[in-house]
Design a protein around this motif. Structure first.
Motif, short mmCIF file in Angstrom:
data_model
loop_
_atom_site.label_atom_id
_atom_site.label_comp_id
_atom_site.label_asym_id
_atom_site.label_seq_id
_atom_site.Cartn_x
_atom_site.Cartn_y
_atom_site.Cartn_z
N LEU A 28 84.70 68.24 25.76
CA LEU A 28 85.48 68.94 26.83
C LEU A 28 85.49 68.09 27.55
O LEU A 28 86.14 67.01 27.48
CB LEU A 28 83.33 68.92 27.57
CG LEU A 28 82.68 69.74 26.44
CD1 LEU A 28 81.09 70.06 27.40
CD2 LEU A 28 82.90 70.91 26.95
N ILE A 29 86.07 68.86 28.92
CA ILE A 29 86.93 68.04 29.45
C ILE A 29 86.28 68.24 30.85
O ILE A 29 85.95 69.18 31.22
CB ILE A 29 88.67 68.52 29.42
CG1 ILE A 29 88.41 69.68 29.83
CG2 ILE A 29 88.77 68.34 28.17
CD1 ILE A 29 89.93 70.48 29.48
N GLY A 30 87.09 67.00 31.46
CA GLY A 30 86.28 66.85 33.44
C GLY A 30 87.64 67.11 33.73
O GLY A 30 88.71 66.66 33.36
N GLY A 88 78.41 72.59 38.69
CA GLY A 88 80.53 73.56 38.83
C GLY A 88 80.37 73.64 36.87
O GLY A 88 79.31 73.99 36.88
N VAL A 89 81.27 73.38 36.30
CA VAL A 89 81.67 73.61 35.16
C VAL A 89 81.13 73.05 34.15
O VAL A 89 81.79 71.27 34.24
CB VAL A 89 83.16 74.25 34.81
CG1 VAL A 89 83.20 74.50 33.70
CG2 VAL A 89 83.40 75.63 35.80
N LEU A 204 86.41 69.05 36.68
CA LEU A 204 85.72 69.62 35.74
C LEU A 204 84.92 68.69 34.92
O LEU A 204 84.85 67.26 35.02
CB LEU A 204 86.38 70.06 34.64
CG LEU A 204 87.71 71.41 34.96
CD1 LEU A 204 88.06 71.91 33.53
CD2 LEU A 204 86.47 72.72 35.09
N SER A 205 84.07 68.92 33.98
CA SER A 205 82.51 67.84 34.02
C SER A 205 83.07 68.90 31.98
O SER A 205 83.47 70.07 32.00
CB SER A 205 81.30 68.31 33.96
OG SER A 205 81.03 67.79 35.03
N TYR A 206 83.02 67.88 31.00
CA TYR A 206 83.23 68.48 29.77
C TYR A 206 83.12 67.52 28.23
O TYR A 206 81.82 66.58 28.62
CB TYR A 206 84.51 68.37 29.37
CG TYR A 206 85.92 67.28 29.51
CD1 TYR A 206 86.23 66.41 28.90
CD2 TYR A 206 86.07 67.23 30.90
CE1 TYR A 206 86.64 65.49 28.81
CE2 TYR A 206 86.86 66.59 30.93
CZ TYR A 206 87.62 65.08 30.93
OH TYR A 206 88.15 64.18 30.62
N VAL A 227 88.81 65.02 36.73
CA VAL A 227 87.28 64.66 36.04
C VAL A 227 85.87 64.74 36.81
O VAL A 227 86.40 63.29 37.46
CB VAL A 227 87.44 63.75 35.52
CG1 VAL A 227 86.32 62.69 34.62
CG2 VAL A 227 88.92 63.98 33.94
N ASP A 228 85.01 65.18 36.61
CA ASP A 228 83.40 64.86 37.14
C ASP A 228 82.79 63.92 36.30
O ASP A 228 83.27 62.97 36.09
CB ASP A 228 82.54 66.21 37.17
CG ASP A 228 81.91 65.79 37.82
OD1 ASP A 228 81.56 64.86 38.43
OD2 ASP A 228 80.58 67.27 38.13
N ARG A 229 82.29 64.70 34.71
CA ARG A 229 81.33 63.61 33.82
C ARG A 229 81.80 64.33 32.93
O ARG A 229 81.71 65.20 32.42
CB ARG A 229 79.94 63.99 34.25
CG ARG A 229 79.45 63.57 35.49
CD ARG A 229 77.83 63.37 35.87
NE ARG A 229 77.62 63.98 36.97
CZ ARG A 229 75.83 64.19 37.50
NH1 ARG A 229 75.50 64.47 37.26
NH2 ARG A 229 76.21 63.18 39.07
N VAL A 230 82.43 62.89 32.47
CA VAL A 230 82.98 63.44 30.78
C VAL A 230 81.93 62.96 29.47
O VAL A 230 81.47 61.46 29.59
CB VAL A 230 83.98 63.33 30.83
CG1 VAL A 230 84.75 62.98 29.08
CG2 VAL A 230 84.84 62.61 31.74
N VAL A 231 81.79 63.70 28.69
CA VAL A 231 80.69 63.51 27.06
C VAL A 231 81.88 63.97 26.08
O VAL A 231 82.44 64.73 25.39
CB VAL A 231 79.59 64.53 26.98
CG1 VAL A 231 78.80 64.10 26.04
CG2 VAL A 231 77.96 64.43 28.50
N LEU A 232 81.59 62.73 25.28
CA LEU A 232 82.74 62.47 24.38
C LEU A 232 81.89 61.83 22.82
O LEU A 232 81.55 60.76 22.86
CB LEU A 232 83.94 61.39 24.49
CG LEU A 232 85.21 61.40 25.67
CD1 LEU A 232 86.02 60.35 25.69
CD2 LEU A 232 85.24 63.01 25.31
N ASP A 233 81.72 62.99 22.16
CA ASP A 233 81.30 62.86 20.85
C ASP A 233 81.15 62.90 19.91
O ASP A 233 82.34 63.66 19.78
CB ASP A 233 79.85 64.03 21.13
CG ASP A 233 78.26 64.68 20.11
OD1 ASP A 233 78.49 63.51 19.12
OD2 ASP A 233 78.26 64.81 20.00
#
Length: 469
Positions: A28-30, A88-89, A204-206, A227-233
């Motif tokens: 996802l992208i912030g 947000g998104v 964006l959060s992603y 960028v807001d909040r970014v989760v990289l999984d």
């Protein structure tokens, strides 16, 4: 990469999806900075034809970011049911490269806990060239079009003669479409920023999974203020000198990390499958069969993506040994596979220059077969990128540190191994939740409650910590 599990309803769907996205590699992208211009009006949303629980729309983006011609991206969303708590998104970035993300708000997003769904509109998209976003295909025919060739598995004894011929044909076929030249990770990051702008969001959060983690890391590097909040999984090594070439090489490590989980599971069920009563015996059975049973290695690689497919792979091996009818292995439909394979090659070959020497690949395969026998030399084998006629249009991105990112990683991931994720963590200087689990994809996929709770706390409250789960 990066690069799909992905049997009964949910298990078949999960396995087929993993197969479509091998190299695994999925995010996802912030987005958004303090000052970027906003779109004058938003997308024209209508109920999605395939599932009206989502809204669908399109966004136009430049075909070539140095010229004016446009292509169309398909996007979707599920809005939060509690707008008063909306942050947000949350953009869901698919993996692959080449996986569709249009319906991820339903297939992935709706797994998320209520406190996340209350705070974000879930937004999905098909990346350029994929699905409904000006799709491309290589138009492969005959055996070249079979999904067994998603990875380049050597022939008996490690022979790569057939792989060389196929790689030449694929490179020639895939580069007939001019759009292929403009399918890169950096362009996907630019497209994401165009999506952000069209949505009217300043940031964006992603949540990116597999290859999507690299897209997300590139986005945070190119557009750090958006960028807001970014989760990289489930991340891989972002080394800009190697990128996708290195991700494929890392499959050898990932399978060695993960196969013991399957071997222990099968050994505990020796009376059912007869593959051996110890993990070592199961491993030996597999290695003996892999040289004799066509496609076993390719199917097993996919089967390691989730524990849910262990019974299918054990039954496949049992039936093959006994001479019984083989169970059906879920594969993507031909049109979908052609699309996936085209985008996979375009992205991997355009992002970085690959070695050209056929002899180099042959020697590397021979060494890899001895060092990592489970994968039989595939991670070092030749692909279409060795014959790609176009040099990279721009250098691969050197990932910059970001204080907006939280990583989560299973310790025994067959596609994006833990050791490679540590390289991403080093580049981002980001905290990482290390999950004692196997499989590809951690957050509400193949992880555990501890890891899920850590990511949820970050998305809801901004709590960003390193921890072992």
């Amino acid at each position: 990469m990066g690069q799909a599990g992905r049997m009964v309803h949910d298990r078949l769907n999960h396995h087929a999806e993993r197969m479509r996205g091998l190299l695994s590699i999925t995010l996802l992208i912030g987005c958004v900075s303090a000052t970027p211009a906003m779109a004058d009006e938003g997308p024209d949303w209508t109920p999605c034809a395939a599932d009206p629980r989502q809204e669908c729309a399109t966004v136009e983006v430049p075909r070539d970011y140095h010229r004016g011609e446009k292509i169309t991206l398909a996007i979707s969303r599920i809005r939060t049911a509690k707008p008063e708590t909306r942050r947000g998104v949350l953009l869901l970035i698919p993996g692959g490269p080449g996986n569709s993300g249009l319906y991820r708000p339903l297939t992935h997003g709706m797994r998320l806990p209520r406190e996340v769904l209350d705070r974000y509109d879930l937004v999905g998209f098909d990346p350029r060239g994929v699905g409904r976003s000006t799709p491309i295909t290589c138009g492969l025919t005959g055996d070249d079009a079979h999904p067994r060739h998603l990875q380049a598995w050597p022939g008996p004894g490690g022979d790569i003669t057939a792989n060389v011929a196929r790689a030449k044909r694929v490179a020639q076929a895939c580069t007939r479409n001019e759009l292929v030249r403009h399918i890169t990770t950096r362009n996907e990051a630019r497209d994401i920023d165009q999506i952000r702008r069209a949505l009217g969001e300043r940031k964006l959060s992603y949540w990116g999974v597999s290859y999507g983690t690299y897209v997300g890391a590139v986005y945070s590097t190119m557009f750090p203020d958006r960028v807001d909040r970014v989760v990289l999984d489930s991340s891989d090594d972002p080394d800009p000198r190697r990128v996708a070439y290195g991700w494929v090489n890392n499959f050898a490590i990932g399978v060695e990390d993960r196969f013991p989980d399957f071997a222990a599971w099968a050994a505990a069920r020796a009376s059912t499958y007869g593959l051996g009563d110890t993990p070592a015996a199961v491993r030996q059975t597999y290695l003996e069969m892999a040289e004799q049973v066509p496609d076993l290695r390719a199917y097993m690689f996919q089967g390691l993506y989730t524990d849910a497919t262990f019974p299918l792979m054990a039954e496949y091996m049992r039936a093959a040994r006994a001479g019984d009818p083989l169970p059906s292995i879920p594969l993507p439909p031909p049109d979908q596979y052609q699309n996936l394979y085209a985008v996979l090659n375009a992205t991997g070959c355009n992002d970085v220059a690959w070695p050209r020497s056929i002899n180099r690949y042959a020697a590397a395969v021979a060494i890899d077969r001895l060092k990592y026998p489970l994968t039989g030399g595939m991670p070092q084998n030749i692909t279409a990128c060795a014959f790609w006629p176009y040099p990279p249009a721009e250098p691969a991105t050197r990932i910059a540190p970001s204080h907006k990112v939280l990583m989560i990683q299973n310790r025994r991931d067959p596609s994006t191994p833990y050791s490679a994720a540590l390289k991403m963590r080093e580049a981002l200087k980001a905290p990482m939740v290390s999950v004692d689990a196997g499989g590809h994809g951690a957050y509400f996929a193949n992880g555990n409650t501890c890891g899920n709770d850590a990511v949820t706390a970050f998305l809801v409250h901004g709590t960003r910590v390193s921890k072992d789960c």
